[in-house]
Scaffold this active site. Structure first.
Site: not given
Length: 313
Positions: A10, A94-95, A119, A203, A252
């Site tokens: 992102q 991340s994603l 998510r 996170h 994560q």
């Protein structure tokens, strides 16, 4: 020497993303159409026309970034580039880890889109707006940032969320604690400490409700062993077992994105070419700052794809 494909996270989204791919390649159009169908939404219209604030929404940005990455992958596959024949590992920021797993065949395209929509919504809903925050700390060693977070927390949550490398760390948690940590970091000699315009404290331990939701969602989705090993953000070692992959994806949500360590792992293991598959060029820039011996290549336009296919042939 070997090659890895990396997938952006992102922040790499931009209005117009993927439009040139859709104009040039039927395979890309098929990807965008499939993601639209999976989400029952014309996400592609938001991607190409905006408005920007709607594209930036976590629930839209995450599947949109994955869609561009997979459009690039499908075009390259049509051109004869086989992941398992040309690439040793995949990883994503991340994603982007979901994009990596989709590219490697662990999840279907439709399931990946739906997982990222879940998510994004779960992460946004985990903490009331205004209660969480994130800040970027530039030019302060990780151990000092850890100390600053501990001092600022005082019973609240404040932790390192992203270790991006190049002296850039991102902290996340309760707003007051993060603000205090940013001020302390400046006092301790950070070159810069700035609050980030994000909608939630990603996170961090505050994302626990979202982690639980992702555990439930992932349990309901079919998973295959990836064609090549994935390097997960939270573990930084190759994995292929679907249950292990699921556990790392859940972890994560509240855990640290260890991107600096991921790039360093590639360097130690003779992976010296990283193709960044998808929107933007953030990961290519980070790789350059982390390890000068690693060659980063951005692949997100028709010309990029043509060049990459020639290099990988």
């Amino acid at each position: 020497m070997s090659t890895a494909f990396t997938f952006p996270g992102q922040g790499s989204q931009a209005v117009g993303m993927g439009r040139d791919l859709a104009d040039a390649f039927a395979e890309a159009r098929e990807v965008f159409g499939a993601v639209d169908d999976a989400l029952d939404q014309r996400l592609s219209t938001i991607m190409w026309e905006g408005p920007e604030d709607e594209l930036t929404l976590t629930a839209n940005a995450q599947p949109a970034l994955m869609a561009v990455s997979m459009a690039v992958m499908r075009v390259m596959e049509k051109g004869g580039i086989s992941l398992k024949d040309k690439v040793s590992y995949v990883a994503g920021h991340s994603l982007g880890e979901y994009s990596a797993l989709c590219a490697a065949g662990t999840f279907t395209l439709a399931d990946t889109a739906r997982l990222l929509r879940i998510r994004g919504n779960a992460m946004q809903a985990a903490v009331p707006v205004g209660e969480g925050a994130m800040a970027a700390i530039i030019g302060l060693p990780a151990e000092d940032v850890e100390a600053v977070c501990s001092e600022a927390a005082d019973g609240a949550i404040c932790q390192i969320a992203n270790d991006n490398g190049g002296g850039q760390l991102v902290i996340s948690g309760n707003k007051t604690a993060v603000e205090k940590a940013a001020n302390l970091a400046t006092e301790k000699g950070a070159k810069r400490a700035m609050m980030l315009p994000v909608s939630a404290p990603f996170h961090s331990a505050l994302m626990a409700p979202a982690a639980e939701r992702m555990g439930e969602a992932l349990a309901q989705v079919a998973k295959k062993r990836p064609e090549v090993p994935v390097i997960p953000n939270v573990a930084v070692s190759p994995i292929t077992d679907p249950e292990d992959i699921t556990a790392r994806l859940v972890e994560q949500v509240t855990g640290r994105v260890r991107w600096r360590e991921t790039v360093e792992w590639f360097g130690r293991n003779e992976v010296h070419t990283l193709y960044e598959i998808g929107s933007g060029k953030v990961l290519t820039g980070l790789a350059r700052r982390i390890d000068r011996q690693i060659h980063g290549i951005t692949v997100n336009s028709p010309a990029d794809i043509e060049a990459a296919m020639k290099a990988l042939a």
